[in-house]
Design a protein around this motif. Structure first.
Motif, PDB file in Angstrom:
ATOM      1  N   GLY A   1     -16.747  91.687  48.410  1.00  0.00           N
ATOM      2  CA  GLY A   1     -17.151  90.323  48.722  1.00  0.00           C
ATOM      3  C   GLY A   1     -16.074  89.509  49.404  1.00  0.00           C
ATOM      4  N   ASP A   2     -14.883  90.084  49.576  1.00  0.00           N
ATOM      5  CA  ASP A   2     -13.790  89.408  50.267  1.00  0.00           C
ATOM      6  C   ASP A   2     -13.592  89.966  51.671  1.00  0.00           C
ATOM      7  OD1 ASP A   2     -11.742  87.458  50.206  1.00  0.00           O
ATOM      8  OD2 ASP A   2     -10.222  89.004  49.874  1.00  0.00           O
TER       9      ASP A   2
ATOM     10  N   GLU B   1     -21.746  92.341  45.031  1.00  0.00           N
ATOM     11  CA  GLU B   1     -20.337  92.389  45.389  1.00  0.00           C
ATOM     12  C   GLU B   1     -19.494  92.877  44.211  1.00  0.00           C
ATOM     13  OE1 GLU B   1     -18.722  87.864  44.544  1.00  0.00           O
ATOM     14  OE2 GLU B   1     -19.394  88.368  46.565  1.00  0.00           O
ATOM     15  N   PHE B   2     -18.433  93.568  44.552  1.00  0.00           N
ATOM     16  CA  PHE B   2     -17.561  94.154  43.526  1.00  0.00           C
ATOM     17  C   PHE B   2     -16.969  93.074  42.621  1.00  0.00           C
ATOM     18  CE2 PHE B   2     -13.155  95.135  42.338  1.00  0.00           C
ATOM     19  CZ  PHE B   2     -13.351  96.250  41.540  1.00  0.00           C
ATOM     20  N   GLN B   3     -16.665  91.905  43.194  1.00  0.00           N
ATOM     21  CA  GLN B   3     -16.006  90.863  42.424  1.00  0.00           C
ATOM     22  C   GLN B   3     -16.864  90.330  41.284  1.00  0.00           C
ATOM     23  OE1 GLN B   3     -15.918  91.267  45.636  1.00  0.00           O
ATOM     24  NE2 GLN B   3     -13.837  90.986  46.400  1.00  0.00           N
ATOM     25  N   SER B   4     -18.165  90.640  41.280  1.00  0.00           N
ATOM     26  CA  SER B   4     -19.034  90.175  40.195  1.00  0.00           C
ATOM     27  C   SER B   4     -19.007  91.111  38.994  1.00  0.00           C
ATOM     28  CB  SER B   4     -20.474  90.039  40.704  1.00  0.00           C
ATOM     29  OG  SER B   4     -21.026  91.311  41.024  1.00  0.00           O
ATOM     30  N   TYR B   5     -18.376  92.278  39.141  1.00  0.00           N
ATOM     31  CA  TYR B   5     -18.281  93.225  38.026  1.00  0.00           C
ATOM     32  C   TYR B   5     -17.041  92.925  37.192  1.00  0.00           C
ATOM     33  CZ  TYR B   5     -21.951  96.262  39.934  1.00  0.00           C
ATOM     34  OH  TYR B   5     -23.153  96.767  40.387  1.00  0.00           O
ATOM     35  N   GLU B   6     -17.150  93.160  35.894  1.00  0.00           N
ATOM     36  CA  GLU B   6     -16.030  92.990  34.981  1.00  0.00           C
ATOM     37  C   GLU B   6     -15.992  94.163  34.012  1.00  0.00           C
ATOM     38  OE1 GLU B   6     -16.660  89.267  33.031  1.00  0.00           O
ATOM     39  OE2 GLU B   6     -16.056  88.060  34.771  1.00  0.00           O
ATOM     40  N   GLY B   7     -14.873  94.306  33.338  1.00  0.00           N
ATOM     41  CA  GLY B   7     -14.753  95.301  32.288  1.00  0.00           C
ATOM     42  C   GLY B   7     -14.891  96.726  32.770  1.00  0.00           C
ATOM     43  N   GLU B   8     -15.603  97.541  31.980  1.00  0.00           N
ATOM     44  CA  GLU B   8     -15.707  98.978  32.262  1.00  0.00           C
ATOM     45  C   GLU B   8     -16.348  99.287  33.612  1.00  0.00           C
ATOM     46  OE1 GLU B   8     -17.579 103.111  30.399  1.00  0.00           O
ATOM     47  OE2 GLU B   8     -17.966 101.183  29.430  1.00  0.00           O
TER      48      GLU B   8
END
Length: 262
Positions: free
Chosen positions: A10-11, A35-42
């Motif tokens: 997303g950047d 977008e990858f930036q919306s994922y967290e944790g595992e």
């Protein structure tokens, strides 16, 4: 479509536009583009471990499987209307060629279209000097080629010099400017960003050269004052576009003073 999700950076302007085209062409629904930036944790850790920072990924939440790059795209396309084409291209030779082309873009995406922020991101691509050098050579060849064609076209339109001599002048003009820039890079630019600096300059020069292409096509058929007006407008437009591009890229590299907040 299955529940596969197209994960993009997303950047990255190139990744954003590319993933939007997947949606526009009906290859993936909008709700399965993320977008990858919306994922967290595992999930974020697994995507990073799979090599997402260097390639877009296709993630199937139901099975947890992740495939990146060209294999991931072909895996995604198998479920849609281009399934037959995906199966045809899913051969070692095709995958190797397509991956080489894709890596030329993915590893250089911060050079081709740098984000506005210079802050390091978890999905910034690995620094691969080989791909940067390959991009530099390709873009330099394109810029030199346009310089040759532009010089020959202007000579043909003016009739004052043979096209071959005009082509040589165009080659020398572009080549000399690159020699000056290369020397300046060796003297003034820190060694750790020197190659990336030249690659950014190559992108700027290629954009400027592309602006000259319309005038290159029409110059042989224009004569007298109209020809020189077209040449002046084309050269001015090229310089204007490059002048707008260069500060943005130098700021991204940390080589240009950043604007202070008001």
């Amino acid at each position: 479509m299955s529940g596969k999700v197209l994960v993009y950076d997303g950047d990255c302007p190139i990744c954003i536009r590319g993933s939007e085209r997947f949606v526009r062409w009906g290859l993936v629904p909008e709700e399965q583009r993320r977008e990858f930036q919306s994922y967290e944790g595992e999930p974020a850790e697994r995507l990073a471990a799979a090599g997402f920072r260097n390639e877009m990924a296709v993630f199937e939440p139901a099975s947890g499987e992740i495939r990146t790059g060209i294999p991931g795209f072909l895996w995604l396309l198998r479920d849609g209307r281009f399934g037959s084409l995906a199966r045809l291209l899913d051969r070692p030779l095709f995958v190797k060629v397509l991956t080489g082309v894709y890596h030329m873009v993915s590893y250089n995406r911060r050079i081709l279209a740098p984000p506005r922020s210079a802050i390091r991101c978890a999905c910034d691509p690995d620094d691969r000097p080989g791909y940067q050098l390959a991009l530099l050579v390709l873009l330099l060849a394109f810029t030199l080629g346009v310089g040759v064609l532009f010089g020959a076209a202007v000579a043909a339109g003016s009739g004052t010099t043979p096209p071959g001599e005009g082509a040589l002048r165009g080659l020398l003009a572009v080549g000399a400017s690159w020699v000056v820039l290369a020397v300046a890079a060796l003297v003034a630019v820190p060694a750790n960003v020197r190659l990336r600096f030249l690659a950014h300059l190559a992108v700027v020069a290629a954009i400027g050269a592309a602006v000259l292409l319309p005038a290159t096509l029409f110059a042989p058929f224009i004569h007298g004052a109209p020809l020189w007006l077209v040449v002046a407008l084309a050269a001015g437009a090229s310089l204007w576009v490059m002048a707008r591009q260069l500060p943005l890229r130098l700021r991204y590299l940390g080589l240009w003073p950043r604007q202070r907040p008001a």
